[in-house]
Each structure stands twice: as structure tokens, then as C-alpha cells.
Enzyme design. Structure first.
Site, PDB file in Angstrom:
ATOM      1  N   CYS A  81      21.556  22.012  11.326  1.00  0.00           N
ATOM      2  CA  CYS A  81      20.148  21.989  10.935  1.00  0.00           C
ATOM      3  C   CYS A  81      19.264  21.664  12.144  1.00  0.00           C
ATOM      4  CB  CYS A  81      19.922  21.047   9.760  1.00  0.00           C
ATOM      5  SG  CYS A  81      18.318  21.321   8.936  1.00  0.00           S
ATOM      6  N   HIS A 197      23.152  23.742   6.004  1.00  0.00           N
ATOM      7  CA  HIS A 197      23.955  22.526   5.922  1.00  0.00           C
ATOM      8  C   HIS A 197      25.344  22.873   5.381  1.00  0.00           C
ATOM      9  CE1 HIS A 197      20.950  19.359   6.709  1.00  0.00           C
ATOM     10  NE2 HIS A 197      20.085  20.208   6.178  1.00  0.00           N
ATOM     11  N   GLU A 199      27.807  20.939   5.160  1.00  0.00           N
ATOM     12  CA  GLU A 199      28.305  19.787   4.401  1.00  0.00           C
ATOM     13  C   GLU A 199      27.729  19.736   2.994  1.00  0.00           C
ATOM     14  OE1 GLU A 199      24.430  18.231   6.058  1.00  0.00           O
ATOM     15  OE2 GLU A 199      25.948  19.715   6.598  1.00  0.00           O
TER      16      GLU A 199
END
Length: 216
Positions: A81, A197, A199
Site C-alpha cells: 500500500c 493489501h 494481508e
């Protein structure tokens, strides 16, 4: 087992990144220690919020120098990001109508500017597909309908890197679209980065992280 450091410089979803990296089977440490960040097999640089604030925190922690030293030594780095955005030359953040836009110098690993997205709805928040180049290692095993989670108002809208050598493999650039095309990921030797992202992107994001760990 690969040793991965998630660099703690005061910005980013550190614990989310740690848990996602641990799912790959890597030995993961969250730390601001420069020696640990330099010595790890892989370094993850997350980032959220404003470009200028992230860059200030990164510099205060010596992160820009750590990234530069790792890349010079061929040691892998993954930006996420705003952790991707700060790898470019500079960020241009919109000011109010009475002030000039703020331009902040980045790490300068790639030429180009991080600018406000030109889209009907900003921020770009939610799930989106991406278009990786042929032969991408980062997106190996990922299909054209697989989606990733984005949260951002700024992006790299133009890829400005020009290779002047036929012997050096040019960076592989992945694109996405929200109102206009923007850079969603870059793979450039030891330096990789994603605007989305991973994650927060479920099994698809986990596959990207596993692909990265496999290169360490």
C-alpha cells in the site's frame, strides 16, 4: 524456513501483515531494529495513511537507508500500500483550494509520482481484479477473476521507468483500474510491491505472499 521482518516504523497494519506472513510458513518478526531488518531473508514494508507522514516516519526510523542497502545487495523487499508508494520519486498530496499541493520526496527506487486518483468515487475501497504481465512470479497461480482488497485515494497513474539495457530485465508491472488505470503491483529484481493489501485479500492475497516467500 525463511526469516521475514515486518518493519515497524510507526505506520501500517503490522499484526495483520505478521499473521498473513506466518500463514506462508515463514519465521516472522515485527521490529524496528535496523540490524534485524538488514539481516532478514525478506523485509516487508507496510504503510497506511498519508504519503508525507509515512515517508517522515520511514526516514526517522532509517527505513529508507535500510531499503536502499537491501536492494543494493540483492536482498528482497516487499512494499504494501503506502509502503509501495514511498518507493517512488515523490508523492503529490492535494491541499485545500487556498494552498499548493504538497510534494514529498520518496525513496526514489522507481521514477514517477504518486497522485490523486481520477475516479467518480474516491477513495477506491473494496475488491478489484488486476492484470499482471505474462511470467509474473508474484501472481503465479492467480486467475483473471481473482480479486484483491484496495483502500487508497492515491496511486501511480503512469509508469515512467525506461530500461536502457537489453541485458537487464525490465520491471514487471501489474495494472488495475478504478476510473483510470493505475499501478497495482511491481516486480523488479529484489524489490516487489503491491498497492492492494494482500494481508486483507483472503486466500488470493495469501497466494501472493506465499509466491513472494518462495523467492527468498
Amino acid at each position: 524456513m525463511s526469516r521475514v521482518v515486518v518493519f515497524d516504523y510507526g505506520s501500517g497494519n503490522l499484526r495483520s501483515a505478521q499473521r498473513a506472513m506466518e500463514r506462508t510458513g515463514a519465521d516472522v518478526t515485527v521490529t524496528s531494529d535496523p540490524r534485524a531488518a538488514l539481516d532478514a531473508d525478506g523485509l516487508v514494508v507496510p504503510g497506511v495513511g498519508a504519503f508525507s507522514a509515512c515517508m517522515a516516519s520511514l526516514r526517522a526510523a532509517g527505513g529508507d537507508r535500510i531499503i536502499g542497502r537491501r536492494i543494493a545487495g540483492g536482498r528482497p523487499v516487499l512494499g504494501i500500500c503506502v509502503g509501495m508508494q514511498v518507493l517512488f520519486d515523490h508523492g503529490v498530496e492535494q491541499a485545500d483550494v487556498r494552498a499548493e499541493d504538497r510534494v514529498t520526496e520518496g525513496c526514489g527506487e522507481w521514477p514517477g509520482a504518486v497522485e490523486h486518483l481520477r475516479a467518480p468515487v474516491v477513495p477506491h475501497m473494496g475488491w478489484n481484479t488486476v492484470t499482471p504481465p505474462e511470467g509474473s512470479r508474484l501472481f503465479e497461480g492467480i486467475g483473471p477473476q481473482d480479486r484483491f482488497y484496495f483502500v487508497h485515494s492515491y496511486a501511480v497513474r503512469r509508469w515512467e521507468f525506461v530500461s536502457h539495457s537489453d541485458r537487464v530485465r525490465p520491471p514487471q508491472v501489474t495494472w488495475a483500474e478504478h476510473g483510470e488505470p493505475f499501478v497495482a503491483a511491481v516486480e523488479n529484481g529484489p524489490l516487489s510491491a503491491t498497492q492492494f493489501h494482500p494481508e486483507k485479500s483472503g486466500d488470493t492475497g495469501a497466494r501472493v505472499l506465499a509466491n513472494w516467500v518462495d523467492t527468498l
